[in-house]
Design a protein around this motif. Structure first.
Motif, PDB file in Angstrom:
ATOM      1  N   GLU A   1      13.539  -5.788   0.910  1.00  0.00           N
ATOM      2  CA  GLU A   1      12.748  -6.703   1.841  1.00  0.00           C
ATOM      3  C   GLU A   1      13.036  -8.189   1.320  1.00  0.00           C
ATOM      4  O   GLU A   1      12.914  -9.154   2.301  1.00  0.00           O
ATOM      5  N   ALA A   2      13.274  -8.410   0.010  1.00  0.00           N
ATOM      6  CA  ALA A   2      13.565  -9.739  -0.398  1.00  0.00           C
ATOM      7  C   ALA A   2      15.000 -10.166  -0.006  1.00  0.00           C
ATOM      8  O   ALA A   2      15.198 -11.186   0.330  1.00  0.00           O
ATOM      9  N   ARG A   3      15.757  -8.990   0.057  1.00  0.00           N
ATOM     10  CA  ARG A   3      17.086  -9.562   0.651  1.00  0.00           C
ATOM     11  C   ARG A   3      16.898  -9.715   2.313  1.00  0.00           C
ATOM     12  O   ARG A   3      17.863 -10.577   2.753  1.00  0.00           O
ATOM     13  N   GLN A   4      16.169  -9.023   2.818  1.00  0.00           N
ATOM     14  CA  GLN A   4      15.890  -9.489   4.417  1.00  0.00           C
ATOM     15  C   GLN A   4      15.589 -10.856   4.790  1.00  0.00           C
ATOM     16  O   GLN A   4      15.866 -11.502   5.493  1.00  0.00           O
ATOM     17  N   LEU A   5      14.651 -11.070   3.879  1.00  0.00           N
ATOM     18  CA  LEU A   5      13.732 -12.666   3.998  1.00  0.00           C
ATOM     19  C   LEU A   5      14.856 -13.609   3.669  1.00  0.00           C
ATOM     20  O   LEU A   5      14.818 -14.537   4.277  1.00  0.00           O
TER      21      LEU A   5
ATOM     22  N   LYS B   1       0.871  -1.125   0.017  1.00  0.00           N
ATOM     23  CA  LYS B   1      -0.017  -0.125  -0.026  1.00  0.00           C
ATOM     24  C   LYS B   1       0.899   1.115   0.007  1.00  0.00           C
ATOM     25  O   LYS B   1       2.098   1.314  -0.050  1.00  0.00           O
ATOM     26  N   ARG B   2       0.123   2.334  -0.299  1.00  0.00           N
ATOM     27  CA  ARG B   2       0.939   3.577  -0.307  1.00  0.00           C
ATOM     28  C   ARG B   2       1.899   3.860   1.270  1.00  0.00           C
ATOM     29  O   ARG B   2       2.990   4.334   1.042  1.00  0.00           O
ATOM     30  N   LYS B   3       1.440   3.530   2.111  1.00  0.00           N
ATOM     31  CA  LYS B   3       1.960   3.649   3.411  1.00  0.00           C
ATOM     32  C   LYS B   3       3.170   2.772   3.534  1.00  0.00           C
ATOM     33  O   LYS B   3       4.136   3.254   4.231  1.00  0.00           O
ATOM     34  N   TRP B   4       2.929   1.623   3.065  1.00  0.00           N
ATOM     35  CA  TRP B   4       4.149   0.632   2.986  1.00  0.00           C
ATOM     36  C   TRP B   4       5.275   1.138   2.298  1.00  0.00           C
ATOM     37  O   TRP B   4       6.409   0.860   2.608  1.00  0.00           O
ATOM     38  N   LEU B   5       5.113   2.423   1.377  1.00  0.00           N
ATOM     39  CA  LEU B   5       6.330   2.802   0.444  1.00  0.00           C
ATOM     40  C   LEU B   5       7.045   3.575   1.473  1.00  0.00           C
ATOM     41  O   LEU B   5       8.252   4.022   1.355  1.00  0.00           O
ATOM     42  N   THR B   6       6.492   4.125   2.629  1.00  0.00           N
ATOM     43  CA  THR B   6       7.289   5.344   3.386  1.00  0.00           C
ATOM     44  C   THR B   6       7.425   4.895   4.687  1.00  0.00           C
ATOM     45  O   THR B   6       8.226   5.336   5.599  1.00  0.00           O
ATOM     46  N   SER B   7       6.948   3.697   5.182  1.00  0.00           N
ATOM     47  CA  SER B   7       6.988   3.073   6.264  1.00  0.00           C
ATOM     48  C   SER B   7       7.335   1.471   6.201  1.00  0.00           C
ATOM     49  O   SER B   7       6.742   0.991   5.806  1.00  0.00           O
ATOM     50  N   SER B   8       8.316   1.146   7.054  1.00  0.00           N
ATOM     51  CA  SER B   8       8.779  -0.534   7.076  1.00  0.00           C
ATOM     52  C   SER B   8       8.466  -1.135   8.599  1.00  0.00           C
ATOM     53  O   SER B   8       8.816  -2.136   8.923  1.00  0.00           O
ATOM     54  N   ASP B   9       7.328  -0.432   9.041  1.00  0.00           N
ATOM     55  CA  ASP B   9       6.977  -1.090  10.436  1.00  0.00           C
ATOM     56  C   ASP B   9       6.406  -2.353  10.341  1.00  0.00           C
ATOM     57  O   ASP B   9       6.572  -3.321  11.267  1.00  0.00           O
ATOM     58  N   ALA B  10       5.578  -2.588   9.576  1.00  0.00           N
ATOM     59  CA  ALA B  10       4.744  -3.690   9.137  1.00  0.00           C
ATOM     60  C   ALA B  10       5.835  -4.855   8.685  1.00  0.00           C
ATOM     61  O   ALA B  10       5.621  -6.036   9.412  1.00  0.00           O
ATOM     62  N   PHE B  11       6.585  -4.654   8.073  1.00  0.00           N
ATOM     63  CA  PHE B  11       7.656  -5.759   7.796  1.00  0.00           C
ATOM     64  C   PHE B  11       8.614  -5.799   8.622  1.00  0.00           C
ATOM     65  O   PHE B  11       8.938  -7.142   8.885  1.00  0.00           O
TER      66      PHE B  11
END
Length: 543
Positions: A406-410, A332-342
């Motif tokens: 995020e693919a790298r972190q996973l 979502k658009r918020k996902w582009l600016t915040s990494s809290d969920a991931f």
């Protein structure tokens, strides 16, 4: 009257009562020598052994020193006194001397000392026995009658096979009852607070121990009998594992009345830890080489795989319930600016794996690989749901950068967890390339690589990624999607089970068509209010 001096010959004849018969004299002398423990007359003498006390012990002496023929009364008193000083052999010594070594029993230390044991060691006696045996077997007349060959069976083959079948049937019936009792006793403790070690010792170790006792003994009779016994016990193990699977399924799927989550996790770990010993023992029974052992082996592995999946579902159910709200915030658009969920997703996965330490290596690998697959499925799902549509090249670059990071972190996370499914790490980078590439030919090539690495990808999946990309050109879309369609038609075996199923669990409701205008313009249109038509007045004439 002067005494006449006798000649030596006459003197010897007066003292020798056997002078007239020399042959009797020799036999008498040989008999006396054997009675007093001397060697046969005329053989070479050995030096007398020294006694520890220094008195010389009982030493052999030459026959003439004893004056065997001078022992009559009144003849050579000194010789009689010397003979009296010599210890007389015991009656048991004379009996052993007559019977030889075959009459002796017991160890060397328990045998009483004899004349022969003082001179000949046990090694010399054994060597003599072997030499005598070799002399007998090597004799031409005896060797011709001997044939070095193995003895045949004492029973006819039919009788032997009947006895072996009866023995195998009796062992099978006995073991079936024993393992069923062990399973019932173990099931009664599943609902109690029992540790994983106690459950494993009470079920897996005991059941395999009951079977191993017969498997180890049977080959000592004949290899064929051992193979038949192993095949019979493999059938017993398969029946036991099917019963074990059903009981585990009922126990785990039954609604828990008051079982806390931690208690369910511990029980699932204890049950799944029973699978590796059973799997190893099934392999051992199948390795005996019975021609019909492959099917029971496959059934045993299938039952254990089902138990593993049931336990893994219980272990991961709570994890993905906790992860679900955070996966819904991705793409979502918020996902582009915040990494809290991931970041929360990574933290929950790391915390979950800390509880898996009691797992054995084999079920741990299976569970971590399953978690790896499901996490990536849930990560890609919101992307294919087209929650976000890129309206510019700059936005595509931002989405692609976030997907790559995020693919790298996973990848690093599941590498630390020793996941056995590294092929899953390429799914997100492949989808990312579909957002970055500009040339249609390059996009077609990338789609072909995606289909090669993930054979279960379909046209609808690629179409959803093109919608996220914001590709509006229908001609370019058809060219790109045609690659997937061609590869699907070229599949020679469509019913072949896929070893790397991933996209088949990602459903897309319908193929989304990218609208021919930007979303901000659509948002402005939605805010416009359409003017309602005024009702006509009764007196107003129509034009």
């Amino acid at each position: 009257m002067p005494l006449l001096k006798k000649t030596p010959k006459e003197e010897e004849e007066d003292g020798d009562p056997f002078a007239a018969n020399p042959e009797s004299r020799y036999r008498r002398r040989a008999t006396l020598e054997r009675l007093v423990g001397l060697a046969p007359f005329g053989r070479a003498r050995r030096p007398p052994p020294k006694d520890e006390d220094g008195d010389g012990g009982r030493a052999r002496r030459r026959s003439e020193d004893f004056g065997l023929l001078r022992r009559l009364p009144g003849r050579r008193k000194a010789s009689v006194e010397a003979l009296a000083e010599r210890p007389v052999p015991k009656r048991s010594s004379l009996l052993r001397l007559a019977l030889g070594t075959r009459g002796r029993r017991g160890s060397v230390g328990e045998r009483p000392p004899t004349v022969e044991s003082e001179e000949v060691s046990d090694g010399d006696q054994d060597g003599g026995g072997q030499r005598q045996e070799g002399e007998v077997l090597g004799h031409p007349e005896v060797g011709a009658l001997l044939q070095a060959q193995a003895l045949g069976p004492l029973l006819p083959p039919e009788t032997q096979r009947s006895l072996e079948s009866s023995c195998i049937a009796a062992v099978k019936a006995k073991v079936e009852v024993a393992v069923a009792q062990e399973l019932q006793l173990s099931e009664d403790t599943w609902a109690e607070e029992a540790s994983s070690e106690e459950l494993q010792e009470g079920l897996a170790t005991r059941v395999t121990g009951l079977l191993r006792a017969h498997v180890d003994r049977a080959p000592q009779i004949t290899p064929e009998f051992g193979m038949e016994m192993a095949h019979s016990l493999l059938g017993v193990l398969v029946a036991f594992l099917h019963s074990f699977q059903r009981k585990v399924e009922r126990f785990l799927e039954a609604p828990g009345e008051a079982t806390p989550p931690d208690g369910a996790t511990g029980r699932a770990i204890a049950l799944v830890n029973c699978c590796p010993p059973f799997r190893t023992f099934a392999e051992r029974l199948a390795q005996f080489g019975h021609p019909e052992s492959e099917e029971p082996r496959r059934q045993a592995h299938a039952a254990l795989d089902k138990v593993t999946r049931l336990c893994n579902h219980v272990l991961t159910q709570r994890l993905f319930e906790d992860l679900k709200p955070y996966f819904n915030k991705l793409m979502k658009r918020k996902w582009l600016t915040s990494s809290d969920a991931f970041d929360t997703i990574v933290m929950l996965i790391t915390s979950f794996t800390q509880k898996l330490r009691p797992l054995r290596p084999e079920p741990y690998q299976v569970l971590v690989s399953e978690v790896h697959r499901r996490v990536l499925i849930e990560y890609v799902r919101p992307l294919l749901q087209v929650r976000l549509v890129c309206t510019s090249a700059k936005m595509r670059a931002r989405v692609a950068a976030r997907l790559g990071d995020e693919a790298r972190q996973l990848r690093e996370l599941f590498s630390r967890l020793d996941s056995a499914s590294p092929w899953l790490d390429s799914v997100v980078p492949r989808l990312r390339e579909l957002l970055v590439l500009e040339d249609t030919a390059a996009l077609q090539m990338e789609v072909g690589v995606l289909v090669r690495d993930f054979p279960d990808v379909r046209r609808k999946h690629v179409a959803a990624v093109l919608d996220v990309r914001g590709l509006r050109s229908q001609a370019a879309r058809q060219e790109i999607l045609g690659v997937v369609q061609d590869l699907e038609q070229n599949e020679t075996e469509p019913g072949l089970p896929r070893q790397r199923a991933f996209f088949s669990e990602l459903t897309v409701a319908r193929e989304v068509r990218c609208l021919p205008f930007h979303l901000p313009r659509l948002a402005r249109l939605s805010r416009l209010r359409l003017r309602r038509p005024h009702p006509q007045r009764p007196g107003q004439a129509r034009l």
